[in-house]
Design a protein around this motif. Structure first.
Motif, short mmCIF file in Angstrom:
data_model
loop_
_atom_site.label_atom_id
_atom_site.label_comp_id
_atom_site.label_asym_id
_atom_site.label_seq_id
_atom_site.Cartn_x
_atom_site.Cartn_y
_atom_site.Cartn_z
N GLU A 57 0.71 -1.30 -0.03
CA GLU A 57 0.14 0.03 0.05
C GLU A 57 0.84 1.13 -0.23
OE1 GLU A 57 -2.77 0.37 3.07
OE2 GLU A 57 -3.97 -1.37 2.62
N MET A 58 0.81 2.20 -1.03
CA MET A 58 1.65 3.27 -1.22
C MET A 58 1.03 4.61 -0.77
SD MET A 58 4.62 2.00 -2.17
CE MET A 58 5.51 0.75 -3.42
N VAL A 59 1.91 5.34 -0.08
CA VAL A 59 1.29 6.64 0.03
C VAL A 59 2.34 7.80 -0.28
CG1 VAL A 59 -0.38 5.98 1.88
CG2 VAL A 59 1.91 6.89 2.45
N LEU A 60 1.83 8.99 -0.61
CA LEU A 60 2.96 9.97 -0.65
C LEU A 60 3.59 10.34 0.49
CD1 LEU A 60 0.89 12.05 -3.11
CD2 LEU A 60 3.31 11.33 -3.81
N PRO A 61 4.88 10.36 0.61
CA PRO A 61 5.43 11.14 1.94
C PRO A 61 4.97 12.47 2.42
CG PRO A 61 7.15 11.46 0.07
CD PRO A 61 5.83 10.58 -0.17
N ASP A 62 4.59 12.41 3.66
CA ASP A 62 3.81 13.85 4.15
C ASP A 62 4.55 14.69 4.85
OD1 ASP A 62 4.03 12.26 6.30
OD2 ASP A 62 1.86 12.28 6.66
N ARG A 63 5.98 14.29 5.05
CA ARG A 63 6.91 15.31 5.56
C ARG A 63 8.42 14.99 5.24
NH1 ARG A 63 5.08 11.56 10.80
NH2 ARG A 63 3.85 10.90 9.11
N PRO A 64 9.14 15.79 5.55
CA PRO A 64 10.80 15.47 5.35
C PRO A 64 11.04 13.69 5.55
CG PRO A 64 10.62 17.31 6.46
CD PRO A 64 9.20 16.87 6.76
N TRP A 65 11.63 13.39 4.83
CA TRP A 65 12.17 11.86 4.98
C TRP A 65 12.67 11.62 6.40
CZ3 TRP A 65 10.65 8.60 1.72
CH2 TRP A 65 10.39 8.84 0.40
N ASP A 66 13.54 12.45 6.96
CA ASP A 66 14.10 12.06 8.23
C ASP A 66 12.94 11.97 9.44
OD1 ASP A 66 14.13 14.77 7.95
OD2 ASP A 66 15.50 15.21 9.13
N GLU A 67 12.13 12.84 9.33
CA GLU A 67 11.08 13.00 10.43
C GLU A 67 10.05 12.05 9.96
OE1 GLU A 67 8.85 16.81 10.09
OE2 GLU A 67 10.63 18.00 10.18
N LEU A 68 9.62 11.46 8.73
CA LEU A 68 8.97 10.37 8.65
C LEU A 68 9.53 9.10 9.17
CD1 LEU A 68 7.40 9.73 5.26
CD2 LEU A 68 8.36 7.74 6.44
N LEU A 69 10.85 8.94 9.05
CA LEU A 69 11.38 7.68 9.41
C LEU A 69 11.68 7.64 10.92
CD1 LEU A 69 13.97 7.23 6.65
CD2 LEU A 69 12.48 5.71 7.27
N ALA A 70 12.06 8.87 11.62
CA ALA A 70 11.74 8.83 12.95
C ALA A 70 10.58 8.53 13.60
CB ALA A 70 12.48 10.40 13.36
N ASP A 71 9.59 9.13 12.89
CA ASP A 71 8.21 8.60 13.59
C ASP A 71 7.80 7.28 13.43
OD1 ASP A 71 8.04 11.41 14.29
OD2 ASP A 71 6.45 11.94 12.78
N ALA A 72 8.28 6.69 12.35
CA ALA A 72 7.72 5.48 12.05
C ALA A 72 8.42 4.28 12.84
CB ALA A 72 8.30 5.10 10.58
N LEU A 73 9.75 4.62 13.24
CA LEU A 73 10.58 3.70 14.10
C LEU A 73 10.69 4.00 15.45
CD1 LEU A 73 13.62 2.78 11.39
CD2 LEU A 73 11.11 1.60 11.96
N GLY A 74 10.29 5.29 15.80
CA GLY A 74 10.43 5.63 16.90
C GLY A 74 11.61 6.02 17.47
N VAL A 75 12.63 6.33 16.93
CA VAL A 75 13.94 6.65 17.42
C VAL A 75 14.54 8.09 16.79
CG1 VAL A 75 14.82 4.47 17.93
CG2 VAL A 75 14.99 5.14 15.89
N PRO A 76 15.36 8.73 17.44
CA PRO A 76 15.87 10.03 16.66
C PRO A 76 16.55 9.77 15.48
CG PRO A 76 16.98 9.53 18.69
CD PRO A 76 15.82 8.66 18.54
#
Length: 449
Positions: free
Chosen positions: A397-416
């Motif tokens: 299931e694909m979506v457009l990134p809704d924020r900068p990549w680093d913020e997206l990944l930090a939120d998705a994985l729960g680490v800074p």
């Protein structure tokens, strides 16, 4: 332990090629900026099949295989007992580094006596076995790493290790047994292209020279290094290729998670609180060779320049796709959690592919929506085969990134995010929270949920 001795383990959260080498080079070069010198780079898995490209500000470039990616910064390398050494390839790499201006490269590397040796005999068997698989090829670099490990498991008393090069009689005995095994195996596989096997006398001369020139180490070496400054552990391949947690059989014969490095540090008496587990990921997904790849999108390839990766005779084609949060969460979980992220290839994501890149937030398979892959019991290869079948059948299931990549990944994985990388050079890195992560004694560790 004082803050300046905080240690960092660098592991790739994908199928490899995420940019571990360029992150290690950056860490190695931060001594002047932070006042925390890196004492050594330690290789804790894999062997000569590693390909960690570093590009310097002066345009020198090298793809590190056995030397650590901190070599241009003058940081020594230790090949631990969990790494494999290929002495002939090591000599060639040393010559290449010398030509690039590194003085006396072999003075910058040491090898644990317990490290397995990969020989040209292993490589010949590796290629013959992969060729025999035909359309069912597993994917291989063709260097013999898997055969080295398999032979050591089958013949533990005959497996060739770095320490054996100090004893000519033991070296000859083990090489004769290895040569007989290789000849028998190639004959049974019926490979007419392998050609004559290297002679034992030729290998003995090379390996005795290796023993005279390379510093061999043993117990206590890592504790000694840790007492002198920060250690950076450089992983090879990626977590999704792990021998026990990867998508079997398209895996490497190596533990690619943080486990080996953590074990070595514990043996050296280093407290777990003095360790930062740094996971590296691109802003999009890649895979070299065979195996499942749910978010693969070949139409992206012309938009994602890849100067250091291509199609290999044994490894197969270099494949690209969209960032897959299902796989990243799985990688983080089977690693036992992360302390921080390094996000690479942000410059590429901001280029021609900017409008095309998507994020896979879930998979669909058999009418089921999947957001988490359940890890099985450790070393349960039947479970890993089921994950492989699921990944082959899955549609993302694909979506457009809704924020900068680093913020997206930090939120998705729960680490800074500790560092972002906007290009191949050390100067293209932007530190985020790495100094806080690696110096604060009271830093709260964020577990992966």
């Amino acid at each position: 332990m004082p803050a300046e001795a905080r240690h960092v383990i660098v592991a790739d959260l994908g199928f490899g090629d995420a940019g571990k080498g360029t992150i290690v080079d950056w860490l190695a070069g931060r001594s002047a900026a932070t006042g925390r010198p890196v004492r050594a780079v330690l290789r804790f898995n894999g062997g000569a099949q590693a390909a960690h490209t570093v590009v310097r500000a002066d345009r020198r470039s090298h793809t590190f295989a056995q030397f650590g990616a901190g070599t241009f910064a003058g940081v020594p390398t230790l090949l631990t007992r969990h790494a494999l050494v290929e002495p002939l390839a090591l000599a060639r790499e040393a010559a290449a580094l010398s030509a690039l201006g590194v003085p006396d490269p072999l003075d910058l590397i040491s090898v644990d006596r317990g490290a397995l040796i990969t020989t040209p005999l292993h490589a010949v068997v590796n290629r013959a076995r992969e060729a025999a698989r035909g359309g069912g090829a597993h994917g291989s670099c063709g260097i013999g790493v898997g055969e080295t490990v398999a032979y050591a498991l089958d013949e533990p008393d005959l497996a060739l290790r770095a320490g054996d090069t100090e004893s000519p009689s033991r070296l000859r005995r083990r090489l004769l047994a290895l040569h007989e095994w290789a000849a028998t195996t190639v004959r049974e596989l019926g490979d007419p292209t392998s050609g004559p096997l290297p002679g034992v006398d030729e290998l003995i001369r090379a390996y005795l020279s290796f023993a005279r020139r390379i510093r061999l180490t043993g117990d206590g070496e890592i504790a000694r290094l840790a007492a002198g400054g920060r250690l950076v552990f450089e992983g090879a391949q990626g977590v999704l290729l792990d021998e026990w947690r990867g998508f079997h059989p398209h895996t490497t014969w190596s533990t690619t998670t943080f486990a080996n490095a953590l074990d070595l540090l514990a043996e050296a008496g280093v407290d777990r609180g003095d360790v930062c587990r740094l996971g590296v990921t691109r802003t999009y997904a890649t895979r070299h060779g065979a195996g499942p790849f749910p978010s693969e999108d070949p139409s992206l390839a012309p938009l994602l320049p890849e100067p250091h990766n291509g199609t290999g005779r044994w490894q197969g084609a270099f494949r690209v796709g969209h960032l897959d949060l299902v796989l990243l969460r799985y990688a983080a979980e089977v690693c036992g959690g992360l302390d921080a992220l390094a996000v690479t290839h942000l410059d590429t994501a901001a280029g021609a592919a900017r409008e095309r890149l998507r994020v896979a937030t879930a998979w669909r398979a058999g009418g089921t929506r999947i957001t988490r892959l359940r890890p099985g019991a450790f070393a349960d290869l039947d479970h890993q085969r089921r994950l492989t079948a699921l990944a082959h059948a899955a549609r993302p299931e694909m979506v457009l990134p809704d924020r900068p990549w680093d913020e997206l990944l930090a939120d998705a994985l729960g680490v800074p995010v500790a560092v972002t990388s906007w290009g191949p050079r050390s100067g293209d890195k932007q530190p985020a929270t790495v100094d806080e992560i690696t110096t604060r004694e009271d830093q709260d560790r964020v577990p992966v949920s």
